[in-house]
Design a protein around this motif. Structure first.
Motif, PDB file in Angstrom:
ATOM      1  N   LEU A 136     132.745  19.460  55.927  1.00  0.00           N
ATOM      2  CA  LEU A 136     132.543  19.860  57.318  1.00  0.00           C
ATOM      3  C   LEU A 136     133.602  19.254  58.233  1.00  0.00           C
ATOM      4  CD1 LEU A 136     128.655  19.653  57.735  1.00  0.00           C
ATOM      5  CD2 LEU A 136     130.079  21.703  57.905  1.00  0.00           C
ATOM      6  N   PHE A 137     133.904  17.988  57.995  1.00  0.00           N
ATOM      7  CA  PHE A 137     134.865  17.300  58.855  1.00  0.00           C
ATOM      8  C   PHE A 137     136.246  17.956  58.752  1.00  0.00           C
ATOM      9  CE2 PHE A 137     138.062  14.148  59.893  1.00  0.00           C
ATOM     10  CZ  PHE A 137     137.573  13.597  61.064  1.00  0.00           C
ATOM     11  N   PHE A 138     136.704  18.217  57.537  1.00  0.00           N
ATOM     12  CA  PHE A 138     138.055  18.741  57.384  1.00  0.00           C
ATOM     13  C   PHE A 138     138.134  20.230  57.718  1.00  0.00           C
ATOM     14  CE2 PHE A 138     138.461  14.789  54.957  1.00  0.00           C
ATOM     15  CZ  PHE A 138     139.598  14.286  55.565  1.00  0.00           C
ATOM     16  N   ILE A 139     137.027  20.949  57.568  1.00  0.00           N
ATOM     17  CA  ILE A 139     136.994  22.324  58.096  1.00  0.00           C
ATOM     18  C   ILE A 139     137.121  22.274  59.613  1.00  0.00           C
ATOM     19  CG2 ILE A 139     135.516  24.336  58.463  1.00  0.00           C
ATOM     20  CD1 ILE A 139     134.401  23.856  55.639  1.00  0.00           C
ATOM     21  N   GLY A 140     136.482  21.260  60.209  1.00  0.00           N
ATOM     22  CA  GLY A 140     136.597  21.075  61.654  1.00  0.00           C
ATOM     23  C   GLY A 140     138.033  20.839  62.077  1.00  0.00           C
ATOM     24  N   ILE A 141     138.777  20.079  61.258  1.00  0.00           N
ATOM     25  CA  ILE A 141     140.192  19.850  61.578  1.00  0.00           C
ATOM     26  C   ILE A 141     140.972  21.165  61.490  1.00  0.00           C
ATOM     27  CG2 ILE A 141     142.328  18.805  60.722  1.00  0.00           C
ATOM     28  CD1 ILE A 141     140.789  16.317  60.066  1.00  0.00           C
ATOM     29  N   LEU A 142     140.740  21.923  60.417  1.00  0.00           N
ATOM     30  CA  LEU A 142     141.470  23.174  60.223  1.00  0.00           C
ATOM     31  C   LEU A 142     141.182  24.183  61.335  1.00  0.00           C
ATOM     32  CD1 LEU A 142     141.053  23.650  56.367  1.00  0.00           C
ATOM     33  CD2 LEU A 142     143.195  23.205  57.584  1.00  0.00           C
ATOM     34  N   GLY A 145     137.635  22.437  65.374  1.00  0.00           N
ATOM     35  CA  GLY A 145     136.267  22.420  65.866  1.00  0.00           C
ATOM     36  C   GLY A 145     135.726  21.011  65.969  1.00  0.00           C
ATOM     37  N   GLN A 146     135.690  20.498  67.167  1.00  0.00           N
ATOM     38  CA  GLN A 146     135.224  19.127  67.373  1.00  0.00           C
ATOM     39  C   GLN A 146     133.768  18.947  66.932  1.00  0.00           C
ATOM     40  OE1 GLN A 146     136.015  17.697  71.317  1.00  0.00           O
ATOM     41  NE2 GLN A 146     138.111  18.465  71.360  1.00  0.00           N
ATOM     42  N   MET A 147     132.961  19.972  67.127  1.00  0.00           N
ATOM     43  CA  MET A 147     131.547  19.864  66.763  1.00  0.00           C
ATOM     44  C   MET A 147     131.388  19.667  65.255  1.00  0.00           C
ATOM     45  SD  MET A 147     128.372  22.439  67.594  1.00  0.00           S
ATOM     46  CE  MET A 147     128.675  22.243  69.359  1.00  0.00           C
ATOM     47  N   LEU A 148     132.188  20.386  64.458  1.00  0.00           N
ATOM     48  CA  LEU A 148     132.115  20.242  63.004  1.00  0.00           C
ATOM     49  C   LEU A 148     132.572  18.846  62.571  1.00  0.00           C
ATOM     50  CD1 LEU A 148     133.428  23.686  61.708  1.00  0.00           C
ATOM     51  CD2 LEU A 148     131.104  22.779  61.559  1.00  0.00           C
ATOM     52  N   MET A 149     133.617  18.350  63.208  1.00  0.00           N
ATOM     53  CA  MET A 149     134.069  16.992  62.893  1.00  0.00           C
ATOM     54  C   MET A 149     132.987  15.971  63.217  1.00  0.00           C
ATOM     55  SD  MET A 149     138.121  16.762  63.884  1.00  0.00           S
ATOM     56  CE  MET A 149     138.137  17.813  65.329  1.00  0.00           C
ATOM     57  N   ASP A 150     132.375  16.132  64.365  1.00  0.00           N
ATOM     58  CA  ASP A 150     131.320  15.197  64.776  1.00  0.00           C
ATOM     59  C   ASP A 150     130.107  15.288  63.845  1.00  0.00           C
ATOM     60  OD1 ASP A 150     132.899  14.365  66.839  1.00  0.00           O
ATOM     61  OD2 ASP A 150     131.909  15.597  68.368  1.00  0.00           O
ATOM     62  N   LEU A 220     137.731   8.447  59.248  1.00  0.00           N
ATOM     63  CA  LEU A 220     137.266   9.660  59.910  1.00  0.00           C
ATOM     64  C   LEU A 220     137.379   9.547  61.429  1.00  0.00           C
ATOM     65  CD1 LEU A 220     134.062  10.593  57.847  1.00  0.00           C
ATOM     66  CD2 LEU A 220     136.366  11.554  57.662  1.00  0.00           C
ATOM     67  N   LEU A 221     137.073   8.368  61.955  1.00  0.00           N
ATOM     68  CA  LEU A 221     137.162   8.172  63.404  1.00  0.00           C
ATOM     69  C   LEU A 221     138.607   8.250  63.876  1.00  0.00           C
ATOM     70  CD1 LEU A 221     134.530   5.317  63.844  1.00  0.00           C
ATOM     71  CD2 LEU A 221     134.293   7.717  64.502  1.00  0.00           C
ATOM     72  N   PHE A 222     139.536   7.707  63.091  1.00  0.00           N
ATOM     73  CA  PHE A 222     140.950   7.808  63.429  1.00  0.00           C
ATOM     74  C   PHE A 222     141.390   9.273  63.423  1.00  0.00           C
ATOM     75  CE2 PHE A 222     141.649   3.248  62.908  1.00  0.00           C
ATOM     76  CZ  PHE A 222     142.716   3.028  63.772  1.00  0.00           C
ATOM     77  N   LEU A 223     140.985  10.002  62.365  1.00  0.00           N
ATOM     78  CA  LEU A 223     141.356  11.412  62.293  1.00  0.00           C
ATOM     79  C   LEU A 223     140.735  12.207  63.438  1.00  0.00           C
ATOM     80  CD1 LEU A 223     141.046  11.993  58.440  1.00  0.00           C
ATOM     81  CD2 LEU A 223     143.145  12.115  59.806  1.00  0.00           C
ATOM     82  N   ARG A 224     139.513  11.841  63.796  1.00  0.00           N
ATOM     83  CA  ARG A 224     138.849  12.504  64.925  1.00  0.00           C
ATOM     84  C   ARG A 224     139.658  12.318  66.205  1.00  0.00           C
ATOM     85  NH1 ARG A 224     137.264  14.420  68.846  1.00  0.00           N
ATOM     86  NH2 ARG A 224     135.167  14.971  69.521  1.00  0.00           N
ATOM     87  N   PHE A 227     143.094  14.495  65.849  1.00  0.00           N
ATOM     88  CA  PHE A 227     143.023  15.964  65.858  1.00  0.00           C
ATOM     89  C   PHE A 227     141.998  16.516  66.838  1.00  0.00           C
ATOM     90  CE2 PHE A 227     144.715  14.920  61.667  1.00  0.00           C
ATOM     91  CZ  PHE A 227     145.783  15.802  61.574  1.00  0.00           C
ATOM     92  N   GLY A 228     141.092  15.660  67.319  1.00  0.00           N
ATOM     93  CA  GLY A 228     140.003  16.149  68.143  1.00  0.00           C
ATOM     94  C   GLY A 228     140.429  16.656  69.508  1.00  0.00           C
ATOM     95  N   SER A 229     141.567  16.179  70.004  1.00  0.00           N
ATOM     96  CA  SER A 229     141.966  16.563  71.366  1.00  0.00           C
ATOM     97  C   SER A 229     143.060  17.618  71.394  1.00  0.00           C
ATOM     98  CB  SER A 229     142.457  15.311  72.126  1.00  0.00           C
ATOM     99  OG  SER A 229     143.578  14.739  71.450  1.00  0.00           O
ATOM    100  N   ARG A 230     143.356  18.218  70.198  1.00  0.00           N
ATOM    101  CA  ARG A 230     144.425  19.227  70.180  1.00  0.00           C
ATOM    102  C   ARG A 230     143.976  20.513  70.873  1.00  0.00           C
ATOM    103  NH1 ARG A 230     146.696  20.098  64.310  1.00  0.00           N
ATOM    104  NH2 ARG A 230     144.510  20.698  63.985  1.00  0.00           N
ATOM    105  N   ASP A 231     144.902  21.150  71.487  1.00  0.00           N
ATOM    106  CA  ASP A 231     144.613  22.438  72.149  1.00  0.00           C
ATOM    107  C   ASP A 231     144.565  23.548  71.105  1.00  0.00           C
ATOM    108  OD1 ASP A 231     146.759  21.398  74.842  1.00  0.00           O
ATOM    109  OD2 ASP A 231     144.565  21.210  74.648  1.00  0.00           O
TER     110      ASP A 231
END
Length: 231
Positions: A136-142, A145-150, A220-224, A227-231
């Motif tokens: 879920l987390f890495f699908i969120g990165i791809l 999707g911040q919600m999936l990462m969270d 995971l928190l570092f990756l969040r 990638f979490g703030s990308r447009d």
């Protein structure tokens, strides 16, 4: 931003990986050392487990033989104790120490030891979380999707809880094991030290697993954050 295939946060796992490797080598080394030392009374690990279970009124808990090496475990679902091929028929100090440790878990179950109850209760949830958290987390990165990462991080917190609760469960089982071995005289005073060395070495594998879980969470928190703030 770093290309997706190059993940510098993997460096965060190196100390935990080194600790895990050391813990595995340590437990194998200590177990082999005391596997070569027979107990004076010459009882097998299976017989010792049976005697200790009976002493605590756990006659209904069977002692089974299971394949593999150091695959010993107590199953609270059917209240049975399984000893591996390398332990079951052995009369060594190491084998008796391992068998007594599993008896310690059976005793915990019989007295409703709280950390064990908590661990047993969260096992189904942790199983789902451990299998779904990273996908879920890495699908969120791809998908950005911040919600999936969270959600992935939230599920992984269940894994962290499992490891935290496991530590007192394992330490307590070892403490109970050494006490009952001394009280019953199955091992003499000088042999208890060897059994203690085996169980302390084994405890490092649980410590290493906990450290690895926390290292993964930090990653995971570092990756969040990356990638979490990308447009």
């Amino acid at each position: 931003m770093f290309p997706f295939f190059f993940d510098p946060t993997m460096m965060l796992l190196i100390p935990a990986l080194l600790l895990a490797m050391w813990a595995q080598m340590r437990v194998k080394s200590v177990f082999m050392r005391y596997s070569a030392v027979g107990s004076r009374r010459g009882v097998t690990a299976a017989s010792a487990a049976r005697a200790l279970l009976d002493r605590f009124g756990l006659q209904s808990v069977p002692v089974h033989r299971v394949g593999g090496n150091l695959t010993d475990h107590y199953d609270p679902r059917n209240r049975s104790l399984s000893l591996s091929d390398s332990v079951y028929a052995s009369t060594s100090i190491a084998a008796i120490g391992v068998a007594a440790h599993e008896v310690g878990h059976a005793i915990q179950d019989s007295v409703n030891y709280s950390p064990l109850k908590i661990r047993n209760a969260i096992v189904p949830v942790v199983g789902i979380g451990s299998s779904m958290a990273f996908p879920l987390f890495f699908i969120g990165i791809l998908l950005r999707g911040q919600m999936l990462m969270d959600l992935g991080i939230l599920l992984f917190l269940g894994v962290i809880l499992f490891h935290i609760v496991t530590l007192p469960v394992e330490f307590d089982a070892s403490s109970r094991a050494l006490k009952v071995l001394a009280d019953t005289g199955i091992l003499s005073a000088d042999e208890i030290g060897g059994a203690g060395s085996v169980l302390r070495a084994a405890s490092w594998t649980y410590i290493a697993a906990t450290v690895m879980a926390f290292a993964q969470l930090i990653r995971l928190l570092f990756l969040r954050g990356m990638f979490g703030s990308r447009d």
